[in-house]
Scaffold this motif. Structure first.
Motif, short mmCIF file in Angstrom:
data_model
loop_
_atom_site.label_atom_id
_atom_site.label_comp_id
_atom_site.label_asym_id
_atom_site.label_seq_id
_atom_site.Cartn_x
_atom_site.Cartn_y
_atom_site.Cartn_z
N LYS A 13 -32.43 35.19 99.22
CA LYS A 13 -33.32 34.74 100.29
C LYS A 13 -32.63 33.63 101.06
CE LYS A 13 -37.58 35.89 97.79
NZ LYS A 13 -38.84 35.37 97.21
N LEU A 14 -32.25 33.94 102.29
CA LEU A 14 -31.47 33.00 103.10
C LEU A 14 -32.11 32.77 104.47
CD1 LEU A 14 -27.97 34.64 102.43
CD2 LEU A 14 -29.03 32.77 101.16
N ASP A 15 -33.40 33.10 104.62
CA ASP A 15 -34.03 33.05 105.93
C ASP A 15 -34.58 31.65 106.25
OD1 ASP A 15 -36.86 32.87 104.95
OD2 ASP A 15 -36.33 34.82 104.09
N LYS A 16 -35.18 31.53 107.42
CA LYS A 16 -35.66 30.23 107.91
C LYS A 16 -36.74 29.63 107.02
CE LYS A 16 -34.68 31.49 112.73
NZ LYS A 16 -35.27 31.77 114.05
N THR A 17 -37.53 30.48 106.37
CA THR A 17 -38.60 29.94 105.52
C THR A 17 -38.04 29.20 104.31
OG1 THR A 17 -38.79 31.95 104.17
CG2 THR A 17 -40.11 31.85 106.19
N GLN A 18 -36.81 29.51 103.94
CA GLN A 18 -36.20 28.89 102.76
C GLN A 18 -35.55 27.55 103.09
OE1 GLN A 18 -36.74 30.35 99.71
NE2 GLN A 18 -37.99 31.69 101.01
N ILE A 19 -34.94 27.44 104.26
CA ILE A 19 -34.19 26.23 104.57
C ILE A 19 -35.11 25.02 104.73
CG2 ILE A 19 -34.12 26.45 107.09
CD1 ILE A 19 -31.17 25.64 106.96
N VAL A 20 -36.33 25.25 105.22
CA VAL A 20 -37.25 24.12 105.42
C VAL A 20 -37.88 23.65 104.10
CG1 VAL A 20 -37.76 24.68 107.81
CG2 VAL A 20 -39.16 25.69 105.99
N LYS A 21 -37.59 24.36 103.01
CA LYS A 21 -38.06 23.90 101.70
C LYS A 21 -37.21 22.76 101.14
CE LYS A 21 -40.23 28.28 100.34
NZ LYS A 21 -40.26 29.37 99.33
N PHE A 22 -36.09 22.49 101.80
CA PHE A 22 -35.28 21.33 101.43
C PHE A 22 -35.73 20.16 102.30
CE2 PHE A 22 -32.79 25.10 100.44
CZ PHE A 22 -32.37 24.83 99.14
N LEU A 23 -36.42 19.21 101.71
CA LEU A 23 -37.11 18.16 102.46
C LEU A 23 -36.14 17.06 102.90
CD1 LEU A 23 -40.41 17.87 100.40
CD2 LEU A 23 -39.94 19.28 102.42
N ILE A 24 -35.40 17.35 103.96
CA ILE A 24 -34.45 16.36 104.46
C ILE A 24 -35.11 15.39 105.44
CG2 ILE A 24 -32.56 18.01 104.20
CD1 ILE A 24 -32.55 18.12 107.35
N GLY A 25 -36.41 15.57 105.72
CA GLY A 25 -37.10 14.72 106.67
C GLY A 25 -37.75 13.52 106.01
N ASN A 26 -38.69 12.90 106.73
CA ASN A 26 -39.28 11.65 106.25
C ASN A 26 -40.49 11.84 105.35
OD1 ASN A 26 -41.14 12.50 108.13
ND2 ASN A 26 -40.84 10.80 109.55
N GLU A 27 -40.77 13.10 104.95
CA GLU A 27 -41.83 13.32 103.98
C GLU A 27 -41.45 12.68 102.64
OE1 GLU A 27 -41.38 17.10 106.47
OE2 GLU A 27 -40.08 15.77 105.32
N GLU A 28 -42.42 12.24 101.91
CA GLU A 28 -42.13 11.70 100.58
C GLU A 28 -41.78 12.84 99.64
OE1 GLU A 28 -44.92 9.56 97.42
OE2 GLU A 28 -44.37 8.23 99.08
N ASP A 29 -40.73 12.66 98.88
CA ASP A 29 -40.25 13.67 97.95
C ASP A 29 -40.28 13.07 96.54
OD1 ASP A 29 -38.98 15.55 96.44
OD2 ASP A 29 -37.21 15.74 97.74
N PRO A 30 -41.29 13.38 95.75
CA PRO A 30 -41.42 12.76 94.43
C PRO A 30 -40.22 12.99 93.52
CG PRO A 30 -43.45 13.90 95.03
CD PRO A 30 -42.43 14.28 96.06
N SER A 31 -39.47 14.06 93.75
CA SER A 31 -38.32 14.33 92.88
C SER A 31 -37.26 13.23 92.98
CB SER A 31 -37.68 15.68 93.23
OG SER A 31 -37.00 15.64 94.47
N ARG A 32 -37.21 12.53 94.12
CA ARG A 32 -36.21 11.49 94.28
C ARG A 32 -36.56 10.22 93.50
NH1 ARG A 32 -32.44 14.09 94.42
NH2 ARG A 32 -31.24 12.20 94.79
N PHE A 33 -37.80 10.14 92.99
CA PHE A 33 -38.20 9.00 92.15
C PHE A 33 -38.41 9.44 90.70
CE2 PHE A 33 -40.74 8.80 96.20
CZ PHE A 33 -39.83 8.00 96.90
N SER A 34 -38.01 10.67 90.38
CA SER A 34 -38.34 11.24 89.08
C SER A 34 -37.49 10.68 87.95
CB SER A 34 -38.21 12.77 89.12
OG SER A 34 -36.87 13.15 89.40
N ARG A 35 -36.46 9.95 88.30
CA ARG A 35 -35.61 9.33 87.29
C ARG A 35 -35.42 7.86 87.63
NH1 ARG A 35 -30.52 13.50 86.71
NH2 ARG A 35 -31.60 15.25 85.74
#
Length: 593
Positions: A416-438
């Motif tokens: 799966k390499l389409d546009k719906t997949q690339i926006v699942k990588f949150l490179i924007g200013n949304e909060e991403d809990p995974s970045r505080f998971s450690r």
């Protein structure tokens, strides 16, 4: 099935796969290429870094001196002049320039397109009176990344092995007579990139091919390379500048030389197109100027190698190592140079076998050690902002894969390499809990060139402060001549120009040094070999075999059998919730080295 039978089956399957690779995949045995060999200038690099990180940085950057001589030679060549002339004619006649690459060179192709497009976007914003005169040139530069824009984030396994994939992407971009293709492949043998060459020739485009190995060695040993190099319709630019500082890590000097030459050509094309339509004052306002790119690169390297900068980089590396050694995470924030930093951060995963970037709906995979975010824009807008255009992904189905003649396993279950997949990588200013998971976790702001003096910087600075407040630690790294306070400052003054090429070069050299140096300190480099690697395509498999052979003192054939046995053993192991070890390192340990 008894354990003994199971081991016998593993050994039998491994021998079958190894024999096939040894006897039927010789076009991917690349040990004769200089870019695949270890560099004597950096032998023992791991020991130097262990003794002095600043000394290790100096040894690492010193190899970039080899790029200087290459630049003097290539930028003065008739082949380079032809590329600039052809590109200028294409833009002036309403045709397009297309950069094509795979992996690091694919990311470079996207960066070059972005530099062009963002120049015109900035002219619209900052100089609206000039914009109408120049606007017709904006949609003139494109890029082909093997695997589409999705591969900017995560490497797509095996795609580089198929010429048909490159052909299909060239067809989808509708390359036509009058267009110019600039194909970039560090080794000169990447099948998918050579596929774009073949398709563009069929479509009567002007074709230029840049690579980093001697053309005569490629033509002598690799059939697919010879077909392109000896085709009279292809203009070849041989950018050979010696082995990489880290053996196998072609994102280093190879891509540096390609970025310098490709970027210089693009700036010269831009200048030639704008000079007839803008006044001298307007050209000066946009930093459209002529200068000696080889000399500018030498000056930049001189500055980076200054003792104070070496000490700063050494200290920064130790900070990152301290975070990762405690199982922590780093998130980079950036504005003008987000795509450059994104490229370097992405390439750490396949280069040093780190966890790749994780999608927002993936709770099972481990978070990447480092990630990149735009503190100003939400993800969908951030993607278009850094690219300078809408995302360009592959929408391929099983039928198309079957038509291209790929193995049934890939065709019946396409990635799966389409546009719906690339926006699942949150490179924007949304909060991403995974970045505080450690813990520890850190936010690092990276600012380059003259960015801190720009009109948009205060807004970026405020947005970063707001985003970074959630992290346990915060830091800042400045690469340029700004006097803005920073925790780490690399003092340099890259030559100013319309596409800001030398500013991009400075960021690349610094980030490559940081990411590589940190991994050396983390034990993921052995001597000067990129030893903690995956073998996800045929070229990497050959590279892993040669590494095992050199470090363990065994023949290529024995190393091949040992690696394939490891690959079969790993198929029986469960790596859920933990990092998968490098099959190369695993094999080296098995052999007692």
């Amino acid at each position: 099935m008894t354990p003994s039978t199971s081991r016998n089956e593993i050994a039998a399957k491994a021998r079958h796969e190894a024999d096939h690779f040894l006897n039927h995949e010789k076009q991917f045995h690349l040990g004769m290429l200089p870019t695949e060999q270890s560099n004597p200038k950096t032998r023992g690099l791991d020991r130097v870094f262990a003794s002095s990180p600043a000394g290790g940085v100096e040894m690492l950057l010193s190899v970039d001196r080899d790029v200087e001589a290459m630049a003097q030679r290539v930028l003065a060549s008739t082949q380079f002049d032809k590329m600039v002339e052809a590109g200028t004619h294409a833009v002036l006649t309403g045709k397009k320039i297309v950069f094509s690459g795979c992996g690091a060179t694919g990311r470079l192709s996207i960066l070059l397109e972005s530099m062009w497009r963002r120049f015109f976007r900035n002219v619209r914003r900052d100089h609206p009176g000039v914009c109408p005169k120049a606007a017709r040139f904006e949609n003139s530069v494109f890029s082909i990344m093997t695997g589409g824009d999705y591969a900017l984030i995560r490497s797509v396994e095996y795609f580089e092995d198929y010429q048909q994939f490159g052909r299909q992407q060239a067809r989808e971009l509708e390359i036509a007579e009058g267009d110019v293709l600039i194909a970039i492949t560090e080794g000169g043998e990447t099948s998918s990139v050579l596929g774009t060459v073949a398709e563009s020739l069929d479509r009567k485009a002007r074709v230029f091919l840049m690579f980093n190995n001697p053309a005569d060695i490629l033509a002598q040993h690799i059939e697919r390379s010879r077909a392109a190099i000896e085709d009279p319709r292809v203009t070849v630019l041989d950018l050979f500048c010696g082995p990489m500082a880290i053996a196998g890590s072609t994102r280093m000097q190879a891509t540096t030389s390609e970025q310098l030459v490709g970027g210089a050509a693009l700036e010269l094309i831009l200048g030639r197109c704008l000079q007839p339509v803008l006044t001298p004052a307007e050209l000066a306002l946009l930093n459209v100027r002529i200068f000696d790119y080889a000399t500018a690169f030498k000056s930049l390297l001189d500055e980076l190698l200054a003792p104070a900068n070496l000490a700063t980089l050494g200290s920064y590396l130790e900070m990152e190592k301290a975070i990762y050694s405690r199982n922590g995470l780093i998130t980079y924030f950036a504005g003008d140079f987000l795509l450059d930093i994104f490229t370097d951060t992405t390439e750490r995963a396949p280069t040093f076998m780190l966890p790749p970037f994780r999608k927002c709906d993936d709770a099972a995979s481990l978070p990447s050690w480092a990630f990149v975010k735009d503190p100003l824009l939400p993800t969908a807008e951030a993607w278009e902002h850094i690219l300078g255009r809408p995302v360009r992904c592959l929408e391929w189905n099983s039928d198309l894969y079957h038509c291209m003649g790929v193995p049934d396993l890939l065709a019946s279950n396409p990635p799966k390499l389409d546009k719906t997949q690339i926006v699942k990588f949150l490179i924007g200013n949304e909060e991403d809990p995974s970045r505080f998971s450690r813990s520890p976790n850190m936010a690092v702001s990276i600012v380059g060139g003259r960015e801190a003096g720009g009109a948009a910087y205060p807004e970026y600075k405020t947005a970063f402060a707001q985003s970074a407040a959630r992290f346990e630690k915060q830091s800042s790294l400045f690469v340029g001549d700004s006097k803005e306070p920073a925790d780490f400052r690399i003092a340099c003054a890259p030559a100013a120009s319309a596409l800001r090429l030398m500013e991009h070069m400075a960021i690349k050299l610094v980030l490559n040094t940081i990411s590589t140096g940190t991994m050396v300190l983390m034990g993921r480099v052995t001597s000067n070999w990129m030893s903690w690697v995956e073998v996800s395509n045929k070229k990497l498999r050959d590279r892993g075999i040669r590494l095992i052979s050199e470090l363990c003192g065994v023949s290529y054939k024995d190393a091949c059998y040992a690696l394939h046995e490891t690959l079969e053993e790993m198929k029986t192991m469960d790596f859920a919730g933990r990092e998968r070890p490098s099959p190369v390192q695993y094999t080296i340990r098995k052999l007692g080295k």
